[in-house]
Scaffold this active site. Structure first.
Site, PDB file in Angstrom:
ATOM      1  N   PRO A 163     -13.405  20.831   8.627  1.00  0.00           N
ATOM      2  CA  PRO A 163     -12.036  20.616   8.125  1.00  0.00           C
ATOM      3  C   PRO A 163     -11.995  20.323   6.623  1.00  0.00           C
ATOM      4  O   PRO A 163     -10.945  20.454   5.998  1.00  0.00           O
ATOM      5  CB  PRO A 163     -11.547  19.392   8.917  1.00  0.00           C
ATOM      6  CG  PRO A 163     -12.486  19.233  10.055  1.00  0.00           C
ATOM      7  CD  PRO A 163     -13.787  19.837   9.635  1.00  0.00           C
TER       8      PRO A 163
ATOM      9  N   GLU B  65     -17.323  13.996  15.084  1.00  0.00           N
ATOM     10  CA  GLU B  65     -16.463  13.660  13.936  1.00  0.00           C
ATOM     11  C   GLU B  65     -16.918  14.353  12.651  1.00  0.00           C
ATOM     12  O   GLU B  65     -16.202  14.359  11.655  1.00  0.00           O
ATOM     13  CB  GLU B  65     -16.427  12.150  13.718  1.00  0.00           C
ATOM     14  CG  GLU B  65     -15.522  11.411  14.694  1.00  0.00           C
ATOM     15  CD  GLU B  65     -14.129  12.022  14.803  1.00  0.00           C
ATOM     16  OE1 GLU B  65     -13.391  11.966  13.805  1.00  0.00           O
ATOM     17  OE2 GLU B  65     -13.789  12.553  15.876  1.00  0.00           O
TER      18      GLU B  65
ATOM     19  N   ARG C  13     -14.946  43.571  10.415  1.00  0.00           N
ATOM     20  CA  ARG C  13     -13.920  44.595  10.176  1.00  0.00           C
ATOM     21  C   ARG C  13     -14.045  45.235   8.810  1.00  0.00           C
ATOM     22  O   ARG C  13     -13.514  46.327   8.575  1.00  0.00           O
ATOM     23  CB  ARG C  13     -12.518  43.991  10.304  1.00  0.00           C
ATOM     24  CG  ARG C  13     -12.182  43.436  11.661  1.00  0.00           C
ATOM     25  CD  ARG C  13     -10.874  42.684  11.616  1.00  0.00           C
ATOM     26  NE  ARG C  13      -9.791  43.529  11.131  1.00  0.00           N
ATOM     27  CZ  ARG C  13      -9.161  44.426  11.887  1.00  0.00           C
ATOM     28  NH1 ARG C  13      -9.478  44.573  13.154  1.00  0.00           N
ATOM     29  NH2 ARG C  13      -8.199  45.187  11.364  1.00  0.00           N
TER      30      ARG C  13
ATOM     31  N   ASP D 240      -6.793  49.155   3.501  1.00  0.00           N
ATOM     32  CA  ASP D 240      -6.666  49.275   2.043  1.00  0.00           C
ATOM     33  C   ASP D 240      -5.216  49.115   1.606  1.00  0.00           C
ATOM     34  O   ASP D 240      -4.913  48.407   0.663  1.00  0.00           O
ATOM     35  CB  ASP D 240      -7.190  50.633   1.550  1.00  0.00           C
ATOM     36  CG  ASP D 240      -8.692  50.754   1.731  1.00  0.00           C
ATOM     37  OD1 ASP D 240      -9.345  49.701   1.889  1.00  0.00           O
ATOM     38  OD2 ASP D 240      -9.190  51.889   1.719  1.00  0.00           O
TER      39      ASP D 240
HETATM   40  C1  9D3 Z   1     -10.150  12.108  11.605  1.00  0.00           C
HETATM   41  C2  9D3 Z   1     -10.644  13.106  10.684  1.00  0.00           C
HETATM   42  N1  9D3 Z   1     -10.775  14.451  11.277  1.00  0.00           N
HETATM   43  C3  9D3 Z   1     -11.053  15.380  10.161  1.00  0.00           C
HETATM   44  C4  9D3 Z   1      -9.815  16.100   9.762  1.00  0.00           C
HETATM   45  C5  9D3 Z   1     -11.860  14.452  12.270  1.00  0.00           C
HETATM   46  C6  9D3 Z   1     -12.334  15.795  12.700  1.00  0.00           C
HETATM   47  C7  9D3 Z   1     -11.486  16.695  13.292  1.00  0.00           C
HETATM   48  C8  9D3 Z   1     -11.942  17.933  13.753  1.00  0.00           C
HETATM   49  C9  9D3 Z   1     -13.658  16.124  12.571  1.00  0.00           C
HETATM   50  C10 9D3 Z   1     -14.131  17.344  13.013  1.00  0.00           C
HETATM   51  C11 9D3 Z   1     -13.266  18.252  13.621  1.00  0.00           C
HETATM   52  C12 9D3 Z   1     -13.783  19.539  14.125  1.00  0.00           C
HETATM   53  N2  9D3 Z   1     -13.232  20.659  13.352  1.00  0.00           N
HETATM   54  C13 9D3 Z   1     -14.044  21.585  12.811  1.00  0.00           C
HETATM   55  O1  9D3 Z   1     -15.230  21.504  12.968  1.00  0.00           O
HETATM   56  C14 9D3 Z   1     -13.484  22.656  12.000  1.00  0.00           C
HETATM   57  C15 9D3 Z   1     -12.160  22.909  11.546  1.00  0.00           C
HETATM   58  C16 9D3 Z   1     -10.915  22.241  11.768  1.00  0.00           C
HETATM   59  O2  9D3 Z   1     -10.782  21.236  12.488  1.00  0.00           O
HETATM   60  N3  9D3 Z   1      -9.808  22.747  11.147  1.00  0.00           N
HETATM   61  C17 9D3 Z   1      -9.842  23.851  10.361  1.00  0.00           C
HETATM   62  N4  9D3 Z   1     -10.957  24.497  10.146  1.00  0.00           N
HETATM   63  C18 9D3 Z   1     -12.101  24.037  10.742  1.00  0.00           C
HETATM   64  S1  9D3 Z   1     -13.600  24.726  10.582  1.00  0.00           S
HETATM   65  C19 9D3 Z   1     -14.347  23.621  11.529  1.00  0.00           C
END
Ligand code: 9D3
Length: 244
Positions: free
Chosen positions: A90, A117, A155, A170
């Site tokens: 995230p 987390e 793709r 394209d």
């Molecule tokens: C409380 C803080 N959170 C972070 C925003 C905790 C948290 C949420 C979700 C920690 C890890 C995750 C797992 N998410 C992913 O691994 C992830 C992800 C996402 O949650 N949103 C957008 N892109 C991605 S890419 C990997």
């Protein structure tokens, strides 16, 4: 191109990738996909992949060592050419078509999917080249993001899409949302196909489609319409669109 996914749920990635465009690309040998489970690289009898965060707080983190060893194992399968390691989280930079297009000249892309987390920051600093996100929403782990990346890059590889689909790709690099599409029958739930599409006037059809693409982009994604790309001609089309 070769994709290696480091994940605690390898079968989730493998199974999903076998459908549709990515599945065909794998069958045709245009793409290779392998998965690596950090649990297979643990050294203790409980096969521990997570641990508690220094400083306290809720949840668990992925430990450095199993992730590091899994990535090193994936790197032994390296082809000639460039290898890149990308962590999905995230906190990453948001994925765009331009970012993915830059990756088509990489021969091995190692995608690391986090769970829990998060991941020990030393792994991201020492072992990853980039950190990517799908956008500002929360999902439960990096596997779906890795699948999105594999699909979107596949793709773009030569020979994966047919000539027609490639040419269409394209023509959509103009950065606008697509225009609306209609197929038979002519009336559904009292909604008729726009008359211009039945007119056979190709110049008018093109103009109408471009107006729809501009108008919808202006309504739904104004962030895509930079001031620079709004020529007087395009402004006029948006104003015409607004009258409906
Ligand atoms: C409380 C803080 N959170 C972070 C925003 C905790 C948290 C949420 C979700 C920690 C890890 C995750 C797992 N998410 C992913 O691994 C992830 C992800 C996402 O949650 N949103 C957008 N892109 C991605 S890419 C990997």
């Amino acid at each position: 191109m070769r994709f290696d996914v480091v994940t605690l749920f390898p079968e989730m990635v493998l199974k999903a990738a076998l459908f549709g465009v990515t599945g065909r690309a794998i069958e045709q040998g245009l793409v290779d996909l392998a998965v690596w489970n950090p649990r297979d690289y643990t050294l203790d009898k409980h096969r521990t992949v997570d641990d508690r965060p220094y400083g306290g707080g809720p949840g668990m983190l992925m430990k450095y060592q199993p992730l590091h060893d899994a990535v090193q194992e994936a790197k032994t399968q390296r082809q000639s050419g460039v290898t890149k390691v990308v962590c999905l989280s995230p906190q990453g930079v948001p994925i765009t078509q331009a970012l993915l297009a830059k990756m088509t000249n990489v021969s091995q892309l190692i995608l690391v999917a986090g769970r829990y987390e998060g991941i020990d920051e030393r792994f991201i600093e020492a072992d990853c080249d980039e950190e990517w996100s799908l956008g500002d929403f929360v999902i439960s782990g990096g596997e779906l993001a890795a699948l999105v990346v594999i699909d979107a890059i596949t793709r773009l590889l030569p020979g994966v899409l047919g000539d027609q689909e490639s040419a269409q790709q394209d023509s959509y690099s103009h950065g606008l949302l697509d225009y609306p599409h209609y197929t038979r029958p002519e009336v559904i739930a009292g909604l008729a196909v726009p008359a211009v599409l039945l007119s056979g006037n190709h110049a008018e059809i093109q103009r109408w489609r471009f107006k729809q693409a501009l108008g919808r982009t202006w309504q739904r994604r104004p962030d895509l319409l930079q001031e620079a790309s709004l020529t007087p001609e395009r402004r006029a089309l948006i104003i015409e669109f607004m009258k409906f």
